[in-house]
Enzyme design. Structure first.
Site, PDB file in Angstrom:
ATOM      1  CD  GLU A  89     -64.226-101.379  52.949  1.00 52.72           C
ATOM      2  OE1 GLU A  89     -63.600-100.480  52.294  1.00 52.72           O
ATOM      3  OE2 GLU A  89     -64.682-102.305  52.583  1.00 52.72           O
ATOM      4  CG  ASP A 143     -62.478 -97.617  52.316  1.00 48.14           C
ATOM      5  OD1 ASP A 143     -62.236 -98.313  51.195  1.00 48.14           O
ATOM      6  OD2 ASP A 143     -63.620 -97.556  52.486  1.00 48.14           O
ATOM      7  CB  SER A 186     -64.210-102.561  49.441  1.00 48.32           C
ATOM      8  OG  SER A 186     -65.200-102.751  49.935  1.00 48.32           O
TER       9      SER A 186
END
Length: 601
Positions: free
Chosen positions: A300, A304, A518
Site C-alpha cells: 500500500e 501511494d 487506494s
C-alpha cells in the site's frame, strides 16, 4: 486582507451558553452507549494494569464560525476565496469555553491527575491522559473487555457504554477509546505479478484508444496503468511543476506500511526516469517506523508513494508514518492500539505550523463502527485543515455500497443499531463533508470500477455545495429503487474519481499490478498538487478545501463517467450515470482544463 472576526467577538455568544454555574459533583449518567458490530466478540476481561490512552474532546462552541469561514474561503464565487486562516486563527475559533477547561481539569484532579499528566492540544480542545484500565473504568463507571474480530483475529480493548458525572455532560463531547470499533483498512483490492522485463500482463494492441478528454492514449493503458498513462488520460502530459519550497504533497501511512526507497528508485527507473535519485521526507508520528528491509516494504505504501510522488515530481513530498497496528497483545502494559491511528495523525498534523498543501489517505472503515460523536469531532479536525488551505483526499472504498470489504463472502451489510437491518453501509472518513472522496474507474474509455465505494452518510447531512448535483441524481433514480437501504438526505460520496485498477507498482523488489481506490486517491491528489503549482506560479494561494469549487466552477472540467456500476450488499448497487453519481462522483479530471480555470480564480 482577511476579514476574520475578532476572537473576542466570536467567543461572546458562547459565554451565554455556559452562564449558569455547574455543580462540582453530581451523580453519574450514561454519556454514550453503542451496539458492537457483528464481527466483534468479547474475548476476555481487560487486563486491569494495561495502560490506555484516553482522548477527551471538549466542546467547540464556535465551530459554526469556523465552518462559515471554511466555506467562504473555499467558494470561488465569494470575495474571500483563497484567504485561508492561520493556525492561530483556527485554534482561537475552536477553543473550548474556559468553564469546560476548568471543570474537566478539576474532574481529572479528583482522580489524581495533575497538569503534568495531561497533554493538551494547541487549541486546548483535546486533553489526553494515560491511565491503567482499572482507573479508566472507575473514571467512566464502565467495564472494558478485550474484543476479538471474528474474521481477522485482531484484538482491541473497548467498552460498549460509559458514563460521566451529569455536570460534565455538556463539557465533554467525546472520550475515546471507549465505544469505537473501527478497523483502519487500506483500500487496495487486487494484486497480480507482472513480467519484470516488459511490465505487461498481456500482449497489447497497437491501435490508439481515445480518452474522455478526446486525447489519444497508448493502448497499453487499457491493461497496465503507469504515470504516463494517467497523464495522457487526464490531459496532463507535458505539465511540469516547479521544484519550489512553496508547494508540497503529503501521503499518510498506517498499519506498519513502510515506504521503500529502493522500490521507489526502481519504479522511477521504469516509469519516471527524470525522478531517479530524488527522494521524499519521512515524518514519524507517535513513533511510527519506516523500516527499509525489502521484505518489509508495504505494498500500500509503495503504491501511494510511487504514483503520488511520480505524478508530482519534483514537488516536495512527505510520507507520514503513524504508529499503531494489530495485533494487540493483551498482557502488555503499553498504550498500544488503543486509538485509531488516523486520529493520532490528525492530532499531530494540526499541531504543526507547516503542513503539506495536499494530503492523500487510502484508508478508512465502516461509518457505523465509529460512534457519531467521535466521527463528528474527527471530521471537524479535517475542517480545520481545510480552513488552513490544505486539500484532503480519501479513498471511497472497495466494496461498492457495502462496508468497504471487496470480498462479497465477508462483506457486512447489517446495521449495528440493535435492529440488525440490511442497509447500504457508508464509509468514514470518506463520508465526512470536509474531505474529497475519490472513487474508481477502469479501462479506456473509462467506466466505473465494479468495486468503487459510494453512497450516503447516516451521520452527516448533505452539504449545500452538492445539493444540486445529488438532487438531480435522486430525482432521476427510478421510484422505489433501493428504498430504505440508504439515507437520501445524507452527505453523498464519492465526489470525484480516477483510475483504480492495474497500477504497475514495484513492491518488495517485484513488479506487480495493484488495484483499488487506494490507487485513485493518490492519483487525484497528485493532480491537485499540479493545480496548486499553477496557482502558486500565478501568485495565488493553494486551493485548500476542494469540494465547493468542484461542484460549481470546476464541474465542466470533469469527464462524466456514465457506464458501469458497483455492486454490494447482494444488489447491483448504484449505476454510473449522466451527472454526479454515487459510484464515480462528478467524474475524472481534465487537468489541462482545470489548470486554465484555477489560474484566474
Amino acid at each position: 486582507m482577511r476579514s476574520l472576526l475578532p476572537c473576542a467577538v466570536i467567543l461572546t455568544a458562547a459565554s451565554f451558553i455556559f452562564a449558569a454555574p455547574s455543580p462540582r459533583t453530581s451523580p453519574y449518567k450514561v454519556k454514550e452507549s453503542v451496539f458492537p458490530p457483528q464481527d466483534w466478540k468479547i474475548h476476555s476481561p481487560s487486563p486491569p494494569e494495561h495502560n490506555i490512552e484516553l482522548k477527551i474532546g471538549l466542546p467547540q462552541p464556535n465551530f459554526h464560525v469556523l465552518e462559515k469561514h471554511l466555506y467562504e474561503v473555499s467558494d470561488p464565487s465569494h470575495p474571500r476565496y483563497g484567504q485561508h486562516l492561520s493556525k492561530a486563527e483556527v485554534e482561537a475559533i475552536v477553543a473550548p469555553h474556559p468553564e469546560s477547561l476548568e471543570l474537566v481539569t478539576e474532574w481529572l484532579a479528583s482522580h489524581g491527575l495533575g497538569e503534568e499528566d495531561i497533554t493538551r492540544s494547541p487549541a486546548k480542545d483535546w486533553m489526553t491522559i494515560t491511565v491503567p484500565v482499572r482507573e479508566a473504568e472507575k473514571m467512566l463507571d464502565t467495564t472494558y473487555h478485550v474484543w476479538k474480530h471474528t474474521t481477522t483475529g485482531e484484538s482491541i480493548i473497548r467498552t460498549t457504554s460509559f458514563s460521566l458525572p451529569i455536570h460534565l455532560h455538556d463539557h465533554i463531547d467525546v472520550i475515546q477509546p471507549t465505544t469505537t470499533f473501527a478497523r483502519l483498512r487500506s483500500f487496495k483490492s487486487t494484486v497480480h505479478k507482472v513480467d519484470k522485463e516488459t511490465g505487461q500482463v498481456v500482449a497489447q494492441s497497437n491501435t490508439p484508444i481515445i480518452s474522455a478528454s478526446g486525447i489519444s492514449v497508448d493502448p497499453s493503458c487499457n491493461t497496465t496503468i503507469t504515470v504516463s498513462c494517467l497523464k495522457q488520460l487526464y490531459n496532463a502530459k507535458g505539465i511540469t511543476p516547479s521544484a519550489t519550497t512553496e508547494n508540497s504533497f503529503g501521503i499518510t501511512g498506517y498499519l506498519n506500511q513502510f515506504a521503500n526507497f529502493q522500490d521507489l528508485q526502481s519504479f522511477y527507473a521504469l516509469e519516471v526516469p527524470e525522478a531517479v535519485n530524488s527522494s521524499f521526507r519521512v515524518i514519524s508520528v507517535a513513533g511510527g517506523q519506516n523500516n527499509q528491509t525489502l521484505s518489509e516494504a508495504g505494498d500500500e505504501a509503495d503504491l501511494d508513494i510511487e504514483f503520488g510522488f511520480g505524478i508530482t515530481f519534483p514537488i516536495n513530498g512527505t510520507f507520514f508514518t503513524t504508529a499503531g497496528s494489530p495485533p494487540f497483545i493483551p498482557d502488555m502494559n503499553n498504550p498500544t492500539d488503543t486509538n485509531e491511528p488516523y486520529t493520532t495523525w490528525l492530532d499531530f498534523v494540526l499541531a504543526q505550523e507547516e503542513i503539506p498543501l495536499v494530503i492523500t489517505t487510502s484508508y478508512g472503515d465502516g461509518e457505523q463502527t465509529v460512534p457519531k460523536s467521535f466521527a463528528i469531532r474527527v471530521c471537524a479536525g479535517f475542517a480545520q485543515l481545510g480552513a488552513r488551505g490544505v486539500s484532503l483526499t480519501f479513498s471511497s472504498g472497495d466494496g461498492g455500497v457495502g462496508d468497504g470489504d471487496p470480498d462479497p463472502t465477508t462483506q457486512t451489510c447489517i446495521t449495528n443499531d440493535g435492529k440488525n437491518r440490511t442497509e447500504f453501509l457508508p464509509l468514514f472518513p470518506a463520508s465526512c463533508p470536509f474531505v474529497t472522496a475519490v472513487g474508481g474507474t477502469t479501462h479506456v474509455p473509462e467506466v466505473a470500477a465494479n468495486f468503487s465505494g459510494g453512497g450516503f452518510s447516516n451521520y452527516f447531512t448533505r452539504p449545500s455545495y452538492q445539493n444540486a448535483a445529488v438532487s438531480a441524481f435522486l430525482d432521476n433514480l427510478p421510484k422505489g429503487t433501493f428504498a430504505g437501504l440508504f439515507n437520501r438526505n445524507g452527505r453523498a460520496y464519492p465526489d470525484v474519481a480516477a483510475q483504480a485498477d492495474n497500477f504497475q507498482v514495484v513492491a518488495g523488489g517485484e513488479v506487480q499490478l495493484f488495484g483499488g481506490t487506494s490507487a485513485a486517491s493518490p492519483t487525484f491528489a497528485g493532480f491537485v498538487a499540479l493545480l496548486n503549482d499553477a496557482r502558486l506560479k500565478a501568485g495565488l494561494p493553494s486551493l485548500g478545501f476542494l469540494n465547493p469549487l468542484l461542484y460549481s466552477t470546476a464541474i465542466s472540467a470533469f469527464n462524466d463517467i456514465t457506464s458501469g456500476n458497483a455492486p454490494g450488499c447482494g444488489t447491483e448497487g448504484f449505476n454510473a450515470t449522466v451527472g454526479w453519481d454515487p459510484v464515480t462522483g462528478l467524474g475524472t479530471p481534465d487537468v489541462g482544463k482545470l489548470i486554465k480555470l484555477v489560474r484566474y480564480l
